[in-house]
Scaffold this active site. Structure first.
Site, PDB file in Angstrom:
ATOM      1  N   CYS A  88     -11.375   5.911 -60.108  1.00 29.17           N
ATOM      2  CA  CYS A  88     -11.897   7.092 -60.162  1.00 29.17           C
ATOM      3  C   CYS A  88     -13.145   7.182 -60.198  1.00 29.17           C
ATOM      4  O   CYS A  88     -14.058   6.134 -59.958  1.00 29.17           O
ATOM      5  CB  CYS A  88     -11.443   7.728 -61.301  1.00 29.17           C
ATOM      6  SG  CYS A  88      -9.536   7.696 -61.638  1.00 29.17           S
ATOM      7  N   MET A  89     -14.054   8.387 -59.989  1.00 28.52           N
ATOM      8  CA  MET A  89     -15.362   8.271 -59.811  1.00 28.52           C
ATOM      9  C   MET A  89     -16.104   7.801 -60.991  1.00 28.52           C
ATOM     10  O   MET A  89     -17.085   7.093 -60.862  1.00 28.52           O
ATOM     11  CB  MET A  89     -15.742  10.030 -59.929  1.00 28.52           C
ATOM     12  CG  MET A  89     -17.261  10.086 -59.565  1.00 28.52           C
ATOM     13  SD  MET A  89     -17.732  12.020 -59.557  1.00 28.52           S
ATOM     14  CE  MET A  89     -17.192  12.261 -57.795  1.00 28.52           C
TER      15      MET A  89
ATOM     16  N   HIS B 170     -32.867 -12.142 -34.351  1.00 30.21           N
ATOM     17  CA  HIS B 170     -31.798 -12.169 -35.857  1.00 30.21           C
ATOM     18  C   HIS B 170     -30.409 -12.350 -34.900  1.00 30.21           C
ATOM     19  O   HIS B 170     -30.130 -11.825 -33.915  1.00 30.21           O
ATOM     20  CB  HIS B 170     -31.882 -10.750 -36.381  1.00 30.21           C
ATOM     21  CG  HIS B 170     -31.057 -10.712 -37.910  1.00 30.21           C
ATOM     22  ND1 HIS B 170     -31.672 -11.319 -38.965  1.00 30.21           N
ATOM     23  CD2 HIS B 170     -30.089  -9.927 -38.202  1.00 30.21           C
ATOM     24  CE1 HIS B 170     -30.764 -11.203 -39.924  1.00 30.21           C
ATOM     25  NE2 HIS B 170     -29.660 -10.265 -39.478  1.00 30.21           N
TER      26      HIS B 170
ATOM     27  N   ARG C  79     -35.720 -16.598 -43.475  1.00 31.91           N
ATOM     28  CA  ARG C  79     -35.622 -15.232 -44.212  1.00 31.91           C
ATOM     29  C   ARG C  79     -34.233 -15.066 -44.981  1.00 31.91           C
ATOM     30  O   ARG C  79     -33.419 -14.138 -44.496  1.00 31.91           O
ATOM     31  CB  ARG C  79     -35.552 -13.996 -43.029  1.00 31.91           C
ATOM     32  CG  ARG C  79     -36.798 -14.005 -42.443  1.00 31.91           C
ATOM     33  CD  ARG C  79     -36.749 -12.852 -41.539  1.00 31.91           C
ATOM     34  NE  ARG C  79     -35.603 -12.651 -40.609  1.00 31.91           N
ATOM     35  CZ  ARG C  79     -35.225 -13.035 -39.514  1.00 31.91           C
ATOM     36  NH1 ARG C  79     -36.161 -13.572 -39.009  1.00 31.91           N
ATOM     37  NH2 ARG C  79     -34.082 -12.769 -38.911  1.00 31.91           N
TER      38      ARG C  79
END
Length: 393
Positions: free
Chosen positions: A326-327, A177, A233
């Protein structure tokens, strides 16, 4: 290429946001990559839930487009493909010492080996599975992750050939790789290619007979013909994103992004000038305006690091996240947008897609967040429903 438009009328009932995956785009991208690879076969990398696009749907679409192999990182991913009835060759390259390889061997999953210990582990799995393990020997040509370094490569080859002589393994492939494939002329690319050729020659001189030699990831598949060998790949490119954005976007390589992330405004409200927005008031309105609340946040995969910068299309135009992500939500200031005056709860917000109709792209979000498009698409949470369009009839 066919276009798939997702309209507001197609919203599933009750969904505040979703990931739309165009499997037709995945098929077309795989076909484009197969054409570019010329005589080399294509292994579509479908690890990490097919880069967030859906493991099984993504794999099937890539195979339909011309890929003949699949690549995954984790054993569970490989076994999930087999459980779904996918019989194409699958290579899995990460497993821990002591992990049971018998189920993978029994399912005909190819395994990567970076050390004599991995060869022994695969041979043990083969003994319990009642069939030889198929191995691809990994040589570390300079990335410094998996693989036997050149000094240890002869020992890995010897261990694999000894296990082959005992009938425990088949030595199917050799691979490596790149560290810097997105810079095709970087000296490491040329050095790694040369080292890979040397390692293959050494192994063949010792008696290895590789069915496939493979080195090219998405970037090398698109930019480096010398890296194609027997198999390429591609991962990111299968999903229509450019691994070399500084050299060109998806269209330059005949690719089309497959993922669209969108939501509906949960709330639209008027606020005065000087109104702080979101945590720590990192954004403050400069004039009376209308704010829109988008019910997606970093728990859904929206990068918090793109606070104040992430682009969206809403109300007939483009704007950016206002203040912190925010979350579960973020805010947009609708000021100056063509449809600001008529915007209402339920209107569509496109975070990113294929770039048509003025929508932002995953690459733009990557730049806003200081990351790469790989992370943008793979981080989309499972909490966000996937919907598939463009499936084969």
């Amino acid at each position: 290429m066919t276009a798939v438009a997702v309209t507001e009328q197609e919203w599933p009932a009750g969904w505040a946001g979703e990931v739309v995956v165009d499997l037709g785009a995945v098929r077309e991208n795989a076909a484009a990559l197969a054409e570019r690879a010329e005589r080399a076969a294509v292994m579509a990398v479908v690890k990490a839930d097919a880069y967030g696009h859906g493991l099984v749907p993504g794999a099937r679409a890539a195979l339909a487009g011309g890929a003949s192999w699949l690549g995954v990182a984790q054993l569970e991913e490989a076994l999930a493909l087999r459980a779904a009835g996918i019989g194409a060759p699958v290579l899995c390259w990460l497993f821990a010492p002591g992990q049971d390889l018998a189920p993978a061997v029994a399912a005909g999953v190819d395994l990567s080996a970076s050390s004599p210990g991995a060869v022994a582990q695969a041979a043990d799995g083969a003994a319990r599975a009642g069939r030889p393990a198929r191995l691809h020997l990994f040589v570390d040509t300079g990335l410094g992750r998996e693989g036997a370094p050149p000094a240890a490569w002869p020992d890995l080859v010897a261990a694999a050939l000894a296990a082959r002589a005992e009938g425990a393994v088949e030595v199917v492939g050799a691979w490596s790789h790149y560290a810097w494939a997105d810079a095709p002329e970087h000296p490491t690319v040329h050095r790694q290619t040369a080292l890979f050729r040397e390692a293959v020659a050494l192994a063949e001189a010792a008696g290895a007979r590789f069915a496939v030699r493979h080195l090219a990831n998405s970037a090398a598949t698109l930019t480096n013909p010398d890296a194609r060998f027997d198999l390429v790949r591609p991962g990111l490119a299968v999903y229509g994103l450019s691994p070399v954005p500084d050299l060109g976007g998806p269209a330059r390589f005949g690719l089309r992004p497959a993922m669209t992330v969108r939501a509906r405004l949960a709330l639209v409200k008027e606020v005065p000038a000087g109104h702080g927005v979101s945590y720590a008031h990192q954004y403050t309105t400069t004039a009376p305006t209308r704010l829109g609340l988008v019910p997606l946040g970093y728990a859904d995969g929206v990068p918090r690091s793109a606070s104040g910068a992430g682009p969206v299309r809403v109300a007939g135009g483009r704007t950016r996240v206002a203040g912190r992500v925010c979350m579960d939500q973020f805010v947009v200031d609708l000021a100056g947008l063509p449809g600001a005056g008529t915007a209402r709860a339920g209107d569509e917000v496109v975070l990113f897609g294929d770039g048509r109709y003025g929508a932002p792209t995953a690459q733009e979000w990557a730049e806003a967040a200081g990351t790469i498009s790989y992370e943008v698409v793979t981080r989309m949470s499972a909490r966000l429903p996937r919907r598939y369009v463009g499936e084969a009839p």
